[in-house]
Write a protein that holds these residues in place. Structure first.
Motif, short mmCIF file in Angstrom:
data_model
loop_
_atom_site.label_atom_id
_atom_site.label_comp_id
_atom_site.label_asym_id
_atom_site.label_seq_id
_atom_site.Cartn_x
_atom_site.Cartn_y
_atom_site.Cartn_z
N ALA A 65 29.90 29.84 40.47
CA ALA A 65 29.30 31.00 39.79
C ALA A 65 27.79 31.01 39.98
O ALA A 65 27.18 32.07 40.07
CB ALA A 65 29.66 30.99 38.32
N VAL A 99 9.54 42.62 33.48
CA VAL A 99 9.54 41.94 32.19
C VAL A 99 8.50 42.58 31.26
O VAL A 99 8.75 42.78 30.08
CB VAL A 99 9.26 40.44 32.39
CG1 VAL A 99 9.22 39.74 31.06
CG2 VAL A 99 10.35 39.83 33.25
N GLY A 144 9.93 45.55 29.72
CA GLY A 144 10.80 45.19 28.61
C GLY A 144 9.99 44.97 27.34
O GLY A 144 10.37 45.42 26.27
N ASN A 204 16.24 29.20 35.21
CA ASN A 204 17.46 29.89 34.80
C ASN A 204 18.24 29.08 33.77
O ASN A 204 19.43 29.31 33.58
CB ASN A 204 18.37 30.13 36.00
CG ASN A 204 17.74 31.04 37.01
OD1 ASN A 204 17.17 32.07 36.65
ND2 ASN A 204 17.78 30.68 38.27
N VAL A 252 15.67 38.65 30.46
CA VAL A 252 14.72 39.05 29.42
C VAL A 252 14.16 40.42 29.77
O VAL A 252 13.79 40.66 30.91
CB VAL A 252 13.57 38.04 29.33
CG1 VAL A 252 12.59 38.45 28.26
CG2 VAL A 252 14.10 36.65 29.04
N GLY A 253 14.08 41.30 28.80
CA GLY A 253 13.50 42.62 29.05
C GLY A 253 14.49 43.60 29.62
O GLY A 253 14.18 44.77 29.81
N ASP A 304 19.03 42.82 26.51
CA ASP A 304 18.06 41.98 25.84
C ASP A 304 17.27 42.78 24.82
O ASP A 304 17.12 42.39 23.67
CB ASP A 304 17.12 41.37 26.88
CG ASP A 304 16.19 40.35 26.29
OD1 ASP A 304 16.70 39.35 25.78
OD2 ASP A 304 14.97 40.57 26.32
N ARG A 315 17.69 41.76 20.72
CA ARG A 315 16.68 41.00 19.97
C ARG A 315 16.35 41.59 18.60
O ARG A 315 16.30 40.84 17.61
CB ARG A 315 15.43 40.81 20.81
CG ARG A 315 15.64 39.74 21.87
CD ARG A 315 14.40 39.56 22.72
NE ARG A 315 14.65 38.71 23.86
CZ ARG A 315 14.48 37.38 23.84
NH1 ARG A 315 14.03 36.80 22.77
NH2 ARG A 315 14.73 36.67 24.92
N GLU A 338 19.17 33.23 23.98
CA GLU A 338 19.07 32.47 25.22
C GLU A 338 19.58 33.36 26.36
O GLU A 338 20.72 33.81 26.34
CB GLU A 338 19.96 31.24 25.08
CG GLU A 338 19.82 30.25 26.17
CD GLU A 338 20.66 29.01 25.88
OE1 GLU A 338 21.46 28.64 26.73
OE2 GLU A 338 20.52 28.44 24.78
N ASN A 339 18.70 33.62 27.33
CA ASN A 339 19.12 34.47 28.45
C ASN A 339 19.66 33.62 29.58
O ASN A 339 19.01 32.69 30.02
CB ASN A 339 17.93 35.29 28.96
CG ASN A 339 17.39 36.21 27.89
OD1 ASN A 339 16.67 35.79 27.00
ND2 ASN A 339 17.77 37.45 27.95
N LYS A 340 20.87 33.94 30.03
CA LYS A 340 21.46 33.23 31.17
C LYS A 340 21.85 34.25 32.22
O LYS A 340 23.02 34.56 32.39
CB LYS A 340 22.71 32.47 30.71
CG LYS A 340 22.41 31.23 29.91
CD LYS A 340 22.23 30.03 30.80
CE LYS A 340 22.11 28.76 29.97
NZ LYS A 340 21.92 27.58 30.83
N PRO A 341 20.88 34.82 32.91
CA PRO A 341 21.22 35.86 33.88
C PRO A 341 21.85 35.26 35.13
O PRO A 341 21.77 34.05 35.36
CB PRO A 341 19.87 36.48 34.21
CG PRO A 341 18.87 35.41 33.95
CD PRO A 341 19.44 34.52 32.88
N VAL A 360 27.61 34.66 35.23
CA VAL A 360 27.23 33.28 34.88
C VAL A 360 27.19 33.10 33.36
O VAL A 360 27.83 32.20 32.81
CB VAL A 360 25.86 32.92 35.51
CG1 VAL A 360 25.41 31.56 35.05
CG2 VAL A 360 25.95 32.97 37.02
#
Lengths: 162, 506, 325
Positions: free
Chosen positions: B197, B330, B333, B406, C43-44, C48, C52, C69-72, C78
């Protein structure tokens, strides 16, 4: 002839062949330009790599005339018997172990252990002073902990310690 | 836009918090940008939650400070330890690190600071005067033009490769191949994923970059048992002389222009900008023959360009609501969280806020120069730390930093493997820069090549019938023609057997 | 040197002790310690930005920290896999969207929605039919007539092969009986930029990403794929009104690993429900371009099921293939 250069050329050639074989397993959709398939571009790259590695091999086997005014070649020390090679081996082992220790013990303890061993290895024998090494490792670990865990809140795998 | 509207933004600066947050933003940005493994994108991302309680104007002053500081900070580690802190400072290490080895780290940081400042200043001016105009030009760029940009970037690899062109090209192709791993960007076919993955999104170029630069360089020093020697640094000369600056002005100006323009093209960004700027310096610069051996020209060009690209990248974000690079994505965002959606509406209706962004950006450039110049001495003293401590510290930062990108241990293994391969390649005088450049440019090239053909329904003529695309292709031919092709056929200089051409570091 | 060492060791000890204390709290009333929220996107990004504010509201309401917690990676694959494989003690939750269930059509490794418990849905975003303002099409009829007269000529931008906007476009095209030239881009923003620049002719990308360009007059909204007209665009008809019976759109909501105690799910669901009633949260979401829509865990299951059926229909009945294999 340069053995290292030749070996590199051969490795790249094998890599190109493996990649080329792999790209033949990528399916092609009927009735669309070949360049649109998923396999076209990697295959193109494998061919280019193949050609370049042949050029590399050609350059490696060519005997280059050595100019007359060369200094006499220095006595070569076998690299694998030097202190550098030994240290390098230790470093590599430490690096490979680190992720596993990180998972098991936690981020800060793993970093601390890594630093202690690494500084110990690299410090000249005469200057090996254990309390000093421990102190430095603790300071660096605390700095790392503050930056990554407290400020950045990076979620590390939680081990049995911190 | 009339002058009054610019002034409208000044009202916000009656609040001293604006200066405080901007200053801290730059300071934090420089520190995090210079740590290997902490990219500018990540720095901004992790600090966004800190801005939740602040008003939009103040929080944006902070975020822009971070942005400016982080892009600049990447050059410090590139110069001092040959590890680019961010991908946009890869080109800075080409001449920055040799300068450091000559004991001129302070001078290199000085010139990097001044040219970063000038580049940043240039781009703010362009952003505030011509943003809508440039945005409308950037909108005209379709897939065909992106192919052209990617090709220009790739052809620069051939110009900057020292020594053997074949080796440079092999490195570039290896990078391109690494860039094909993951879900194919057009048809989503999984290539070389092997059921993992983590590989679906491809191999992240950052751990590879830190590996082949940082880890490999540290391996090198350990293997040669060189880590007991410390290069003495001359610290008296930090501020570049007026003579140097005056000499470099034309090249800084050219690089700033390149940086702003490439920055403004969505998805291109600072790494391509600084590379192209270095390439043009190698082609047209006054010191082009000495480039790569440690001349300040080679630091000034990429640094002016990557900092100019920050203002450039804000152009599409502010006017179209489209981020220019991962960092501005970002940042966007961060603005949306504040309830402000950047784009044409914001640009037309909230002019005081928009102009406060211009002023904040200008302010962060000023702070960047002040902090950079006053800190240069401290930074360059850092590498006089004993190597037996510096090397472990760099290792641990690389390890933890690559995990943090990551939050994945997979990237840590990528880092170690890349470091080992990078070290082996250095032994046979391969330069590693082409690998990273190939990895960054490859996906851009392939995706847009295939997208162009989809748009044109399979017709290749689309690349020459579109004027801007044709112009780019001609540029590529001009870059490749001449010396770099000659180098491929030219006989190599006769060398003694064990003569070390040791300075292959780019 | 010695003194520094003592201080440093004391520091490490106190840090480790602090952590130990945190981990040893008992589990009598849920939640009694920090809850981790895994977002499988960056994030962003869209998810997200909407998650938040909700989690920070819940921090105040439930009195514990919600650590995001971001897991892109892999278009959400993933992180979604990570949520599935996390401990189901109620202290790890995550978010989900339509990409979580569509991944199985494009990716060799993919998450399974049955391996998570749905908590609640928080937003919905309707797909649109959007064209450039310079285009000749003023109404959906004109657009469809043109597409029918020129099959495969109209270029439609989407957010990647098999990604949400591509799914909307395929379903819409099938319902309208037209053939489009689907051009994949990296995401919503890139797809909209291509339409702004005139490189493609239309898109089905959802409302939040096209809204501001519609307002600024650069894009034209021909139809919206929601059940009812949107309050901000009362003049834009829905596809259903125009005779195409499709409601298309993405959703976002919270999930927990399978086997999480139903009582804990209820507590979280209730808290999210309360949060979604807060006018401040509603205003925030609306201003950011989302359409707040709270559904509790049962209703959410219906939404996910409908989306799954839509995808099944697309792949099995319409025969759409996302990947060449």
């Amino acid at each position: 002839m340069n053995k290292k250069e030749l070996a590199a050329g051969v490795v790249f050639l094998i890599l190109a062949a493996v990649l080329f074989t792999y790209t033949t397993t990528i399916p092609v959709r009927e009735g669309q330009p070949a360049a649109l398939g998923a396999g076209f571009y990697p295959r193109l790259l494998s061919i280019i790599l193949g050609i370049l590695s042949l050029l590399q091999i050609k350059a490696a086997v060519k005997v280059t005339p050595v100019p007359e005014d060369c200094p006499p070649p220095e006595k070569k020390v076998n690299f694998f018997k030097t202190k550098g090679a030994l240290n390098l081996l230790f470093t590599l082992i430490l690096l490979i172990l680190y992720p596993f220790v990180l998972q098991f013990l936690g981020f800060a303890s793993a970093a601390f252990l890594f630093l202690v061993v690494m500084i110990f290895i690299l410090t000249a024998d005469a200057k090996k002073h254990l309390p000093m090494i421990f102190g430095l490792a603790v300071i660096l670990t605390v700095v790392m902990y503050v930056i990554f865990k407290i400020i950045l809140r990076i979620p590390f795998p939680s081990g049995i310690l911190i | 836009m009339s002058f009054d509207l610019y002034l409208a933004g000044l009202q916000y600066f009656a609040n001293p918090m604006m200066f405080v947050t901007s200053f801290f933003g730059v300071l934090v940005g420089i520190i995090f940008g210079s740590l290997p493994g902490l990219t500018s994108t990540m720095t901004i991302a992790v600090f966004i939650p800190f801005t939740f309680g602040l008003s939009p104007v103040v929080s944006f002053a902070f975020l822009l400070g971070l942005y400016t500081g982080a892009v600049y900070g990447g050059s410090i580690s590139a110069i001092l330890i040959n590890i680019p802190g961010t991908p946009s400072s890869i080109a800075t290490s080409f001449d920055g690190y040799p300068l450091c080895q000559q004991g001129r780290a302070g001078e290199a940081i000085g010139i990097s600071t001044v040219s970063s400042g000038l580049g940043g200043f240039f781009s703010v001016i362009v952003l505030s005067i011509a943003a809508p105009l440039i945005a409308s030009i950037a909108l005209k760029f379709s897939a065909e033009e992106y192919v052209g940009i990617a090709l220009i970037g790739l052809s620069v690899i051939a110009i900057i490769s020292p020594g053997s062109t074949v080796k440079g090209l092999i490195g570039g192709v290896l990078g391109l191949i690494l860039g094909t791993v993951g879900l194919d960007p057009i048809s989503s076919y999984p290539r070389m994923v092997f059921g993992k993955a983590e590989l679906l999104d491809g191999i992240d170029s950052i751990p590879v970059m830190i590996g082949v630069y940082g880890i490999a360089e540290m391996f090198n020093q350990i293997a040669k048992d060189e880590h007991r020697t410390v290069i003495a640094q001359k610290l008296e000369k930090i501020l570049p002389s007026m003579k140097d600056v005056r000499r470099l002005i034309p090249s800084i100006f050219r690089s700033s222009l390149i940086g702003t323009m490439i920055g403004a093209i969505p998805a291109a960004g600072g790494s391509i900008a600084s590379l192209v700027a270095y390439g043009q310096e190698k082609k047209f610069g006054r010191n082009r023959d000495k480039l790569g051996t440690g001349v300040i020209d080679g630091v000034a060009a990429p640094e002016a360009a990557n900092n100019a690209s920050t203002g450039g990248a804000l152009i599409p974000m502010m006017t179209l609501g489209v981020p220019g690079d991962p960092m501005t994505a970002v940042l966007m965002g961060g603005l949306i969280i504040q309830g402000l959606r950047p784009g044409p509406i914001l640009f037309q209706q909230q002019m005081p806020f928009v102009s406060s962004i211009f002023i904040s950006l200008l302010l962060s450039v000023v702070f960047m120069v002040i902090i950079g110049l006053s800190g240069a001495r401290i930074f360059s003293r850092l590498i006089t730390v004993k190597k037996s401590i510096l090397i472990p510290a760099v290792f641990i930062f690389c390890l933890v930093g690559s995990y943090a990108i990551n939050n994945s241990l997979f990237d840590v293994f990528v880092l170690i493997i890349a470091g080992t391969i990078g070290f082996l390649l250095k032994q046979i005088h391969f330069s590693v820069a082409p690998i990273i450049l190939g990895m960054i440019l490859g996906p851009l090239f392939e995706t847009n090549l295939r997208r162009s053909l989809m748009l044109s329904e399979g017709s290749w003529s689309t690349f020459v019938t579109r004027p801007i695309s044709l112009l780019f292709l001609i540029t590529v031919v001009l870059i490749l023609a001449g010396p770099s092709l000659l180098k491929l056929v030219k006989k190599p200089k006769v060398q003694c057997e064990d003569e070390e051409t040791d300075d292959v570091r780019i | 040197m010695k003194r520094i060492m003592v201080i440093a060791i004391a520091l490490t000890l106190s840090l480790s002790f602090g952590l130990y204390a945190e981990g040893s709290q008992d589990d009598a009333s849920y939640p009694s310690k920090d809850v981790k929220v895994i977002i499988p996107w960056s994030v962003g990004g869209m998810t997200d930005v909407l998650t938040r504010p909700i989690t920070s509201w819940m921090e105040d309401y439930l009195g514990v920290n919600f650590i995001v917690e971001n897991k892109p990676g892999g278009g959400g694959v993933v992180g979604s896999l990570l949520i599935e494989n996390s401990k189901n003690d109620g202290y790890i939750i995550g978010t989900t969207s339509m990409s979580t269930i569509s991944a199985k059509y494009i990716s060799p490794v993919y998450p399974d929605i049955k391996k998570v418990e749905l908590i609640s849905q928080v937003i919905t975003i309707p797909a649109t039919v959007t064209v450039n303002a310079d285009s000749p099409w003023q109404t959906l009829e004109e657009y469809i007539d043109y597409c029918k007269a020129n099959p495969g000529k109209v270029k439609n931008s989407n957010s990647g092969n098999g990604a949400s906007a591509h799914i909307y476009a395929e379903i819409f095209a099938a319902e309208a009986g037209i053939e489009l030239n689907h051009i994949p881009y990296a995401g919503y923003a890139e797809g909209v930029t291509a339409l702004l620049g005139g490189h493609v002719d239309s898109t089905n990308i959802p409302l939040p990403d096209v809204a501001q360009h519609v307002e600024s007059g650069q894009l034209r909204l021909l139809a919206i794929a929601s059940a009812e007209r949107h309050p901000d665009y009362p003049d834009v008809p829905t596809l259903r009104e125009l005779g195409y019976d499709v409601v298309l759109g993405n959703y976002s909501g919270f999930v927990a690993p399978a086997g999480t105690d139903p009582e804990k799910i209820r507590i979280l669901d209730e808290a999210i429900g309360k949060c979604m009633e807060d006018p401040a949260i509603r205003t925030f979401l609306l201003e950011a371009g989302y359409q707040p829509l709270y559904s509790n865990h049962e209703e959410f299951a219906g939404v996910v099921k409908a989306a799954e059926e839509q995808l099944e229909y697309l792949v099995n009945d319409l025969g759409v293939e996302f990947v060449d294999d």
